[in-house]
Design an enzyme around this catalytic site. Structure first.
Site, PDB file in Angstrom:
ATOM      1  N   CYS A 198      44.172  40.495  38.953  1.00  0.00           N
ATOM      2  CA  CYS A 198      44.479  39.961  37.574  1.00  0.00           C
ATOM      3  C   CYS A 198      45.470  40.338  36.682  1.00  0.00           C
ATOM      4  O   CYS A 198      46.285  40.081  36.215  1.00  0.00           O
ATOM      5  CB  CYS A 198      42.923  39.482  37.029  1.00  0.00           C
ATOM      6  N   ASP A 199      45.246  41.715  36.689  1.00  0.00           N
ATOM      7  CA  ASP A 199      45.886  42.518  35.458  1.00  0.00           C
ATOM      8  C   ASP A 199      46.894  43.752  36.111  1.00  0.00           C
ATOM      9  O   ASP A 199      47.671  44.340  35.177  1.00  0.00           O
ATOM     10  CB  ASP A 199      44.977  43.320  34.580  1.00  0.00           C
ATOM     11  N   CYS A 251      39.859  44.058  37.630  1.00  0.00           N
ATOM     12  CA  CYS A 251      40.620  43.058  38.327  1.00  0.00           C
ATOM     13  C   CYS A 251      42.022  43.394  38.409  1.00  0.00           C
ATOM     14  O   CYS A 251      42.893  43.273  37.591  1.00  0.00           O
ATOM     15  CB  CYS A 251      40.174  41.773  38.111  1.00  0.00           C
TER      16      CYS A 251
END
Length: 594
Positions: free
Chosen positions: A350-351, A347
């Protein structure tokens, strides 16, 4: 259940190994640190280092791994002392040889060795070399004996050596104790055994706290899935008085597997994925949610109420909310599993911010890979897109943007063979290999081994992170032939636009099972709340209330109902009053005479 087997093996091997049980919902830092993604998971340590790990339920495998690590400890339970080595060299005709450098070199070969002695595997290797040179090995002694493992007090050893003839012993012997003393000692021991049994029972019960138990009436809402969508649905349904049941394994899901901090969920700062789920779960429990820690095998929608079938139970329910999510597809190469949360991610949204100003690799050739590469190019120093074919499957406009982007380099006809990593610098230089729960123990990504299919070239590319973007697979196989799926997005449940309603009335879908676009924890939680609201409205429209409360109310009405002989004026509590006292008796008598 593995709990009784675990206890049996712990008792059986208590002299050789320590068995410890950890509640990963409470100590969620450990589940993140050791990448625990399912329950039960067994991790085996020796000398402070992880040796083996497996997930699932199997006595044979648990016994095999336990015996393996015990055998290793027994093999290494040796020491070559300085005195023994000095005597050995004297026997070999080298009297006066300085053995201190030899002992020191042997001790330094084992980083966790702080005793300065030559022990374990290095001692065995030294003995083997000396045996090869002098045709006879030096004597190796056990490092720990049975007496070391089970030390006995001086008083007890003295008692064994010489019987205690004192008339006032600390503890009464059988032949000296009175009847009262024997009864008192027996009572004390029975109480101790009962306390130990209760502690074990409480320990087992803790696993099933807030667990679901079958009742006489169908559940109103059953939620399949324990991620953000499922827990959000449970919170909303519980606050509406629906008393939902969440069916999901204790561990699992994309958010549970995130070892790095969750930075894009409002209100959550410096917390990991398991910590977020733990807080959500506690909130759901506070409002009356029950949990069934099982995986769903199938759903029977051919009858009403519906039947949710798990590995060990069948739950009848009026409404179902499916929130099982979608699992990322992985490369299944060496290093990928071990370094999830340490540079391996699926992701970018996300990261990606974690790798600001660093070199990253994106693997894939579809729209997801293109989007991830473009997202990462905003913050990373460079992005290398690795694709196994010579053309992209992505939409033309996205592919063109990637091709033209100055920060993105494309490696066509290339596959990832291995993800390479190392311990962080602080960890790598630490001589203490004992387990320290306050320090990270997993490796971090340092590069990837690539293979070009056209040129047959194998090479290593340095990077700080590898983002795998080869698609997702919704966890919806148990819904085959139950609900309709989206024909344009295989595996994703088709819902009515703007709602969470599926093709079957009473079954709702929330989160990544119906969302192939956003796939974020926050959007999943929002759709979980929508599903709970949709389910509540549907139950009201169908007239499906709380059958248990309705039954109890009807039973109460029957018990409190009027007799046929009385007028239908309702129940009067004063009809049952017995008149007592002088004044009341007079009034009653006068009334009867009149």
């Amino acid at each position: 259940m593995m709990a009784p087997i675990f206890k049996k093996l712990a008792k059986e091997m208590e002299n050789d190994a320590v068995f410890a049980k950890v509640d990963t919902n409470q100590v969620y830092q450990l589940s993140s640190r050791y990448n625990v993604r399912s329950i039960p998971t067994f991790i085996f340590f020796y000398n402070g280092k992880k040796q083996n790990e497996f997930s699932g339920a199997g006595e044979g495998q648990l016994r095999q791994y336990a015996q393996s690590v015990i055998a290793k400890s027994q093999r290494d339970n040796i020491v070559l002392t300085k005195d023994a080595l000095v005597k050995y060299y004297e026997e070999m005709g080298e009297k006066g040889k300085d053995v201190d450098p030899i002992i020191k070199k042997c001790a330094d070969m084992l980083k966790s060795n702080k005793s300065g002695d030559c022990l374990g595997q290095p001692a065995r290797e030294l003995a083997k070399r000396l045996s090869k040179k002098y045709k006879t090995p030096p004597p190796l002694e056990p490092r720990f004996t049975d007496d070391d493992r089970h030390p006995k007090s001086d008083s007890s050893s003295q008692q064994k050596a010489k019987p205690n003839t004192s008339s006032t012993p600390d503890k009464p012997n059988l032949h000296l104790a009175s009847k009262d003393e024997l009864l008192k000692e027996l009572e004390s021991r029975l109480e101790a055994e009962q306390d130990a049994a209760m502690e074990e029972e409480d320990d087992d019960d803790a696993e099933f706290e807030h667990g679901w138990a079958p009742g006489d009436f169908p559940e109103r809402v059953t939620i399949i899935g324990g991620g953000p969508a499922g827990i959000a649905a449970a919170i909303y349904a519980a606050r509406a008085g629906l008393e939902p049941v969440v069916v999901a394994p204790p561990m699992g899901g994309q958010l549970q597997g995130k070892g790095v901090d969750v930075e894009n969920y409002p209100g959550m700062v410096n917390v990991t994925g398991p910590a977020v789920i733990a807080v959500m779960r506690d909130q759901a429990v506070a409002f009356g949610t029950a949990f069934e820690a099982e995986s769903v095998v199938t759903v029977d929608a051919s009858q009403r109420p519906f039947r949710v079938v798990t590995n060990s139970s069948v739950i009848e329910t009026h409404a179902i909310i499916v929130a099982t999510g979608a699992e990322s597809n992985w490369l299944n190469v060496t290093g990928e599993w071990e370094m999830r949360g340490g540079g391996v991610s699926s992701c970018a949204t996300c990261d990606g911010a974690i790798y600001h100003g660093k070199h990253v690799i994106v693997v894939g050739g579809g729209d997801t890979a293109m989007e991830d590469a473009l997202v990462l190019a905003r913050t990373s120093q460079s992005v290398t897109l690795v694709h196994r074919r010579d053309t992209f499957r992505a939409s033309k406009i996205l592919a063109q943007r990637v091709i033209e982007h100055p920060k993105i380099t494309i490696k066509y006809n290339t596959i990832v063979e291995e993800i390479v990593g190392a311990l962080p610098p602080a960890e790598a230089s630490d001589d203490d290999d004992d387990i320290d729960l306050d320090k990270p123990v997993q490796k971090v990504v340092t590069g990837a081994n690539l293979y070009n299919k056209q040129t047959n070239e194998h090479y290593t590319m340095s990077c700080d992170a590898v983002f795998v973007a080869i698609g997702h697979t919704p966890a919806t196989s148990f819904l085959k032939d139950v609900v309709a799926f989206d024909p344009d997005r295989p595996g994703y449940v088709k819902v009515l636009e703007g709602t969470t309603k599926t093709s079957v009335p009473g079954i709702f879908a929330a989160g990544d099972v119906a969302d192939s676009m956003y796939r974020q924890a926050i959007t999943s939680a929002g759709s979980g709340a929508m599903a709970a609201l949709d389910a509540e409205r549907w139950l009201s429209e169908e007239g499906l209330g709380n059958e248990k409360e309705e039954f109890e109310a009807e039973l109460l009405r029957e018990l409190m109902g009027d007799d046929d002989e009385k007028d239908d004026i309702g129940y009067n509590a004063y009809d049952d009053v017995t008149i007592k006292g002088v004044k009341e008796t007079v009034a009653a008598t006068a009334g009867s005479e009149l």
